[in-house]
Motif scaffolding. Structure first.
Motif, mmCIF file in Angstrom:
data_model
loop_
_atom_site.group_PDB
_atom_site.id
_atom_site.type_symbol
_atom_site.label_atom_id
_atom_site.label_comp_id
_atom_site.label_asym_id
_atom_site.label_seq_id
_atom_site.Cartn_x
_atom_site.Cartn_y
_atom_site.Cartn_z
ATOM 1 N N UNK A 6 25.959 42.657 40.372
ATOM 2 C CA UNK A 6 27.399 42.409 40.421
ATOM 3 C C UNK A 6 27.989 42.913 41.736
ATOM 4 N N UNK A 7 27.480 44.029 42.249
ATOM 5 C CA UNK A 7 27.965 44.563 43.525
ATOM 6 C C UNK A 7 27.548 43.666 44.680
ATOM 7 N N UNK A 125 42.698 43.292 47.916
ATOM 8 C CA UNK A 125 42.970 44.138 46.741
ATOM 9 C C UNK A 125 43.354 43.297 45.546
ATOM 10 N N UNK A 126 44.144 42.260 45.758
ATOM 11 C CA UNK A 126 44.549 41.372 44.666
ATOM 12 C C UNK A 126 43.351 40.643 44.086
ATOM 13 N N UNK A 131 39.266 40.546 39.465
ATOM 14 C CA UNK A 131 37.929 40.727 38.885
ATOM 15 C C UNK A 131 37.810 42.024 38.092
ATOM 16 N N UNK A 132 38.908 42.784 38.021
ATOM 17 C CA UNK A 132 38.942 44.089 37.354
ATOM 18 C C UNK A 132 38.003 45.092 38.015
ATOM 19 N N UNK A 133 37.908 45.003 39.335
ATOM 20 C CA UNK A 133 37.167 45.988 40.124
ATOM 21 C C UNK A 133 38.218 46.887 40.766
ATOM 22 N N UNK A 134 38.529 47.976 40.094
ATOM 23 C CA UNK A 134 39.558 48.879 40.571
ATOM 24 C C UNK A 134 38.953 50.272 40.688
ATOM 25 N N UNK A 135 38.447 50.606 41.878
ATOM 26 C CA UNK A 135 37.886 51.954 42.062
ATOM 27 C C UNK A 135 39.012 52.985 42.133
#
Length: 167
Positions: A6-7, A125-126, A131-135
């Motif tokens: 996924x990364x 960022x948007x 994708x719900x990737x929020x570090x």
């Protein structure tokens, strides 16, 4: 294994990160051209002092833009706490922001570069939020700063190679 996959596929799933990388490569090449255009003659010695600080200033400006665009809530909360401490602090911070903003408005080409970079960071960022990737805020800011600075370095290197071939 799944998280590694996924990364690695993140640039394909979030294409605005690739756009951010391309914008930073362009900005690096653009700023390298401005960095290498030194005046000749008597002004050359003074120009080395000024232009020797040009590239580090652009890198610092880029990191500040990424930080402001990545963690605005944390920065604005700290800034409002600082300003609420005293009237003198409020005056100093307000004057600093107004003077800095005025200097950017005087040099509109710098303002345009900052606006382009900031919009690319916000789009990335948007796309990551979609994708719900929020570090965590500092990790996200550090990662995007590294991505932008790496792109700027690649752009500057490509431009430097291109200028060497032209000579």
């Amino acid at each position: 294994m799944r998280t590694i996959f996924r990364t690695l596929t993140l640039p394909i799933r979030a294409p605005m990160t690739l756009l951010l990388l391309l914008v930073s490569v362009y900005m690096g090449a653009h700023w390298m051209v401005a960095h290498q255009q030194l005046p000749g003659g008597e002004e050359a010695r003074a120009a080395w002092l000024v232009y020797g600080l040009y590239w580090p200033f652009q890198c610092l400006q880029t990191v500040l833009v990424v930080m402001v665009c990545t963690i605005p809530d944390l920065l604005l909360r700290q800034l409002s706490l600082l300003m609420s401490s005293s009237k003198v602090t409020t005056l100093v911070v307000t004057l600093l922001l107004v003077i800095t903003g005025g200097l950017y408005l005087l040099h509109l080409n710098v303002l345009a570069d900052v606006a382009i970079l900031a919009s690319a960071v916000l789009l990335a960022r948007l796309d990551l939020a979609r994708l719900r990737v929020v570090p965590p805020p500092l990790l996200g800011a550090t990662t995007l700063s590294f991505l932008v600075l790496a792109g700027m370095g690649v752009g500057a290197h490509l431009q430097a190679e291109n200028l060497i071939k032209a000579i």
